[in-house]
Design a protein around this motif. Structure first.
Motif, PDB file in Angstrom:
ATOM      1  N   THR A 106     -19.931 -83.267-156.676  1.00 56.86           N
ATOM      2  CA  THR A 106     -20.982 -82.259-156.547  1.00 56.86           C
ATOM      3  C   THR A 106     -21.364 -82.026-155.091  1.00 56.86           C
ATOM      4  N   VAL A 107     -21.235 -83.062-154.266  1.00 56.46           N
ATOM      5  CA  VAL A 107     -21.558 -82.990-152.838  1.00 56.46           C
ATOM      6  C   VAL A 107     -20.419 -83.613-152.046  1.00 56.46           C
ATOM      7  N   MET A 108     -20.074 -82.965-150.933  1.00 58.98           N
ATOM      8  CA  MET A 108     -19.094 -83.519-150.000  1.00 58.98           C
ATOM      9  C   MET A 108     -19.774 -83.677-148.649  1.00 58.98           C
ATOM     10  N   VAL A 109     -19.461 -84.777-147.946  1.00 59.93           N
ATOM     11  CA  VAL A 109     -20.012 -85.013-146.615  1.00 59.93           C
ATOM     12  C   VAL A 109     -18.842 -85.160-145.648  1.00 59.93           C
ATOM     13  N   PHE A 110     -18.982 -84.503-144.497  1.00 60.34           N
ATOM     14  CA  PHE A 110     -17.971 -84.524-143.455  1.00 60.34           C
ATOM     15  C   PHE A 110     -18.601 -84.956-142.142  1.00 60.34           C
ATOM     16  N   VAL A 111     -17.798 -85.571-141.282  1.00 55.72           N
ATOM     17  CA  VAL A 111     -18.245 -85.951-139.940  1.00 55.72           C
ATOM     18  C   VAL A 111     -17.330 -85.263-138.938  1.00 55.72           C
ATOM     19  N   ALA A 112     -17.932 -84.636-137.941  1.00 55.10           N
ATOM     20  CA  ALA A 112     -17.178 -84.027-136.841  1.00 55.10           C
ATOM     21  C   ALA A 112     -17.564 -84.759-135.564  1.00 55.10           C
ATOM     22  N   PRO A 113     -16.761 -85.747-135.115  1.00 53.73           N
ATOM     23  CA  PRO A 113     -17.064 -86.453-133.866  1.00 53.73           C
ATOM     24  C   PRO A 113     -17.049 -85.469-132.690  1.00 53.73           C
ATOM     25  N   GLN A 114     -17.999 -85.647-131.790  1.00 53.76           N
ATOM     26  CA  GLN A 114     -18.132 -84.751-130.641  1.00 53.76           C
ATOM     27  C   GLN A 114     -17.692 -85.453-129.352  1.00 53.76           C
ATOM     28  N   PRO A 115     -17.303 -84.680-128.338  1.00 53.83           N
ATOM     29  CA  PRO A 115     -16.822 -85.277-127.082  1.00 53.83           C
ATOM     30  C   PRO A 115     -17.854 -86.166-126.387  1.00 53.83           C
ATOM     31  N   ASP A 116     -19.143 -85.935-126.623  1.00 59.13           N
ATOM     32  CA  ASP A 116     -20.181 -86.726-125.948  1.00 59.13           C
ATOM     33  C   ASP A 116     -20.536 -88.020-126.689  1.00 59.13           C
ATOM     34  N   GLY A 117     -19.800 -88.346-127.775  1.00 54.84           N
ATOM     35  CA  GLY A 117     -20.053 -89.586-128.521  1.00 54.84           C
ATOM     36  C   GLY A 117     -20.959 -89.404-129.725  1.00 54.84           C
ATOM     37  N   THR A 118     -21.596 -88.249-129.838  1.00 61.55           N
ATOM     38  CA  THR A 118     -22.401 -87.967-131.027  1.00 61.55           C
ATOM     39  C   THR A 118     -21.491 -87.444-132.124  1.00 61.55           C
ATOM     40  N   ALA A 119     -22.065 -87.076-133.219  1.00 59.33           N
ATOM     41  CA  ALA A 119     -21.300 -86.478-134.307  1.00 59.33           C
ATOM     42  C   ALA A 119     -22.164 -85.446-135.005  1.00 59.33           C
ATOM     43  N   ARG A 120     -21.527 -84.519-135.658  1.00 60.08           N
ATOM     44  CA  ARG A 120     -22.215 -83.578-136.530  1.00 60.08           C
ATOM     45  C   ARG A 120     -21.884 -83.999-137.942  1.00 60.08           C
ATOM     46  N   LEU A 121     -22.908 -84.313-138.726  1.00 59.61           N
ATOM     47  CA  LEU A 121     -22.724 -84.631-140.134  1.00 59.61           C
ATOM     48  C   LEU A 121     -23.026 -83.379-140.931  1.00 59.61           C
ATOM     49  N   LEU A 139     -26.823 -74.942-138.585  1.00 63.28           N
ATOM     50  CA  LEU A 139     -26.836 -75.152-137.147  1.00 63.28           C
ATOM     51  C   LEU A 139     -25.686 -74.371-136.526  1.00 63.28           C
ATOM     52  N   PRO A 140     -25.765 -74.082-135.229  1.00 66.71           N
ATOM     53  CA  PRO A 140     -24.604 -73.477-134.581  1.00 66.71           C
ATOM     54  C   PRO A 140     -23.397 -74.415-134.717  1.00 66.71           C
ATOM     55  N   ALA A 141     -22.220 -73.831-134.673  1.00 66.62           N
ATOM     56  CA  ALA A 141     -20.996 -74.636-134.804  1.00 66.62           C
ATOM     57  C   ALA A 141     -20.961 -75.716-133.727  1.00 66.62           C
ATOM     58  N   PRO A 142     -20.508 -76.910-134.069  1.00 70.65           N
ATOM     59  CA  PRO A 142     -20.401 -77.974-133.069  1.00 70.65           C
ATOM     60  C   PRO A 142     -19.266 -77.683-132.087  1.00 70.65           C
ATOM     61  N   VAL A 143     -19.262 -78.379-130.959  1.00 66.84           N
ATOM     62  CA  VAL A 143     -18.214 -78.202-129.956  1.00 66.84           C
ATOM     63  C   VAL A 143     -16.851 -78.497-130.571  1.00 66.84           C
ATOM     64  N   SER A 144     -16.732 -79.644-131.202  1.00 63.70           N
ATOM     65  CA  SER A 144     -15.499 -80.017-131.880  1.00 63.70           C
ATOM     66  C   SER A 144     -15.675 -79.749-133.370  1.00 63.70           C
ATOM     67  N   THR A 145     -14.778 -78.962-133.927  1.00 64.69           N
ATOM     68  CA  THR A 145     -14.869 -78.647-135.351  1.00 64.69           C
ATOM     69  C   THR A 145     -13.841 -79.426-136.173  1.00 64.69           C
ATOM     70  N   ALA A 146     -13.214 -80.433-135.583  1.00 66.58           N
ATOM     71  CA  ALA A 146     -12.298 -81.295-136.331  1.00 66.58           C
ATOM     72  C   ALA A 146     -13.133 -82.208-137.214  1.00 66.58           C
ATOM     73  N   VAL A 147     -13.044 -82.025-138.514  1.00 64.26           N
ATOM     74  CA  VAL A 147     -13.894 -82.763-139.440  1.00 64.26           C
ATOM     75  C   VAL A 147     -13.096 -83.812-140.192  1.00 64.26           C
TER      76      VAL A 147
END
Length: 145
Positions: free
Chosen positions: A113-128, A97-105
């Protein structure tokens, strides 16, 4: 009362003997539930992560602190993909996907084997973002276009 006591005692004995230890990290059912009957394996106090496994596929679900399902990923031997559950957008190296607005993960899961990160977004959503452990770059770079 007597049956409850027996059941409770049997559960304690089973745990003490190691029976059920195989299910400490993974569960067979409960995917998509707010509070599944599975071990929380999150590395973050702000999120809950539950792992389910069936037929060689590992499912990794991320919930927020209130139990809302934010998203889930499936890891097969050949692919890492987002599942159509939860409220947030999901990115993997296979589904960029295109980079999220906030890239603070924030890292929320790592099984080696797998890592999962969350990047909270200013609108209350998040990019997983889910990436293989060999992704040595920023997870945004590994999952972005």
């Amino acid at each position: 009362m007597r049956n409850t006591t027996r059941t409770l005692l049997a559960s304690f004995v089973a745990v003490a003997l190691g029976i059920g230890a195989a299910h400490a990290q993974t569960a067979m059912s409960g995917l998509g539930q707010s509070w599944p009957n599975a071990t929380d394996v999150s590395t973050s106090p702000r999120y809950h992560v539950y792992v389910f496994e069936r037929s060689g596929t590992r499912y990794i679900q991320v919930n927020d602190a209130s139990g809302a399902v934010r998203g889930a990923f499936a890891r097969t031997p050949y692919r890492l993909t987002g599942l159509p559950i939860g409220t947030d957008s999901l990115a993997t190296p296979d589904e960029r996907l295109p980079a999220p607005v906030s890239t603070a993960v924030e890292p929320v899961y790592d099984d080696g084997t797998v890592m999962v990160f969350v990047a909270p977004q200013p609108d209350g959503t998040a990019r997983l973002m889910a990436v293989p452990a060999d992704c040595k770059n920023d997870p945004v770079e590994c999952t972005g276009r």
